[in-house]
Design an enzyme around this catalytic site. Sequence first.
Site, PDB file in Angstrom:
ATOM      1  N   ASP A  55       0.826  -1.204   0.000  1.00 46.45           N
ATOM      2  CA  ASP A  55       0.000   0.000   0.000  1.00 46.45           C
ATOM      3  C   ASP A  55       0.864   1.259   0.000  1.00 46.45           C
ATOM      4  O   ASP A  55       1.943   1.277   0.610  1.00 46.45           O
ATOM      5  CB  ASP A  55      -0.911  -0.013   1.239  1.00 46.45           C
ATOM      6  CG  ASP A  55      -2.144   0.858   1.053  1.00 46.45           C
ATOM      7  OD1 ASP A  55      -2.340   1.384  -0.063  1.00 46.45           O
ATOM      8  OD2 ASP A  55      -2.905   1.012   2.022  1.00 46.45           O
TER       9      ASP A  55
ATOM     10  N   ASN B 284     -10.667  -3.258  -5.973  1.00 47.67           N
ATOM     11  CA  ASN B 284      -9.835  -2.324  -6.750  1.00 47.67           C
ATOM     12  C   ASN B 284     -10.391  -2.054  -8.155  1.00 47.67           C
ATOM     13  O   ASN B 284      -9.976  -1.101  -8.821  1.00 47.67           O
ATOM     14  CB  ASN B 284      -8.384  -2.830  -6.861  1.00 47.67           C
ATOM     15  CG  ASN B 284      -7.580  -2.634  -5.580  1.00 47.67           C
ATOM     16  OD1 ASN B 284      -6.706  -3.435  -5.255  1.00 47.67           O
ATOM     17  ND2 ASN B 284      -7.865  -1.561  -4.840  1.00 47.67           N
TER      18      ASN B 284
HETATM   19  C1  IPE Z   1      -1.274   0.002  -3.533  1.00 51.42           C
HETATM   20  O1  IPE Z   1      -1.099   1.375  -3.580  1.00 51.42           O
HETATM   21  C2  IPE Z   1      -1.436  -0.619  -4.903  1.00 51.42           C
HETATM   22  C3  IPE Z   1      -2.739  -1.215  -5.198  1.00 51.42           C
HETATM   23  C4  IPE Z   1      -3.758  -1.344  -4.380  1.00 51.42           C
HETATM   24  C5  IPE Z   1      -2.911  -1.723  -6.566  1.00 51.42           C
HETATM   25  P1  IPE Z   1      -2.350   2.345  -3.631  1.00 51.42           P
HETATM   26  O2  IPE Z   1      -2.686   2.583  -5.052  1.00 51.42           O
HETATM   27  O3  IPE Z   1      -3.440   1.827  -2.772  1.00 51.42           O
HETATM   28  O4  IPE Z   1      -1.732   3.672  -2.997  1.00 51.42           O
HETATM   29  P2  IPE Z   1      -2.466   4.764  -2.083  1.00 51.42           P
HETATM   30  O5  IPE Z   1      -3.145   4.039  -0.972  1.00 51.42           O
HETATM   31  O6  IPE Z   1      -3.425   5.491  -2.967  1.00 51.42           O
HETATM   32  O7  IPE Z   1      -1.342   5.637  -1.607  1.00 51.42           O
HETATM   33 MG    MG Z   2      -4.104   2.203  -0.891  1.00 50.99          MG
END
Ligand code: IPE
Ligand code: MG
Length: 229
Positions: free
Chosen positions: A2, A50
């Site tokens: 994350d 996601n």
């Molecule tokens: C993690 O980083 C990657 C995935 C979930 C694919 P994020 O995209 O969640 O990064 P933040 O939380 O917005 O900083």
């Molecule tokens: Mg994230």
Amino acid sequence: MDGNGRWAASRDLPRTSGHRAAEATVIDVIEAARSAGVRWLSLYAFSTENWRRPDDEVDYLLRLVRRVVRKHAPLLHARGIRCRFLGGADARIPAALARDFADLTTLTSRNRGMTLTVAFDHGGRRDIVEAARSLIRSGAAPEAVDEESFAAHLPFPDTPDVDLVIRTSGEQRISNFMLWQVAYAEWVFPSVLWPDFRATHFLECLTTYQRRQRRFGGVAADTKGEPGS
Ligand code: IPE
Ligand code: MG
């Protein structure tokens, strides 16, 4: 894994740059885990939730993971790592990506060095629902169902219970990750954003884990009579 988006935002870059920078961390952590003697490593790459992200970010992630899988397949195989993918039931998964997942799984299926599970389009609740469906289909008598027989219907039933969950970026949530398997996991929440996370951070997490006293609801051998949990 994350913090990619925040890593990018702090540099005035698009979120996708954070995802691209994550690749180096992934390889670093896999190597660190293997060298430290970790037998089972799971990386949470993409959740069933996601898909709610903007289309261009989802497209970028689908292309990125495909590129990373193809590029690092020889290295993973050479290191004796058995790779497999948890999830991937969604029809939005491109056929070419599903093929690459299957190819890497087949290529490395006889390896015994470390099992790397990449959770992609994974949801802990979905896995539990699917296990329930599978159990019902098997015609099991309700009184015959116990935790062990239920767990045998989860994907990759050979996966041991999770010992340690590391969630980077300081967020303190489960986010639907391997809900059944984390029942008694230890958790650490390093504040480092995933693209900045390196082998040293990973080893610090392992040290933290080693200092934890795991009681699994019982009491520690040397503190009988103390309040325990
Ligand atoms: C993690 O980083 C990657 C995935 C979930 C694919 P994020 O995209 O969640 O990064 P933040 O939380 O917005 O900083
Ligand atoms: Mg994230």
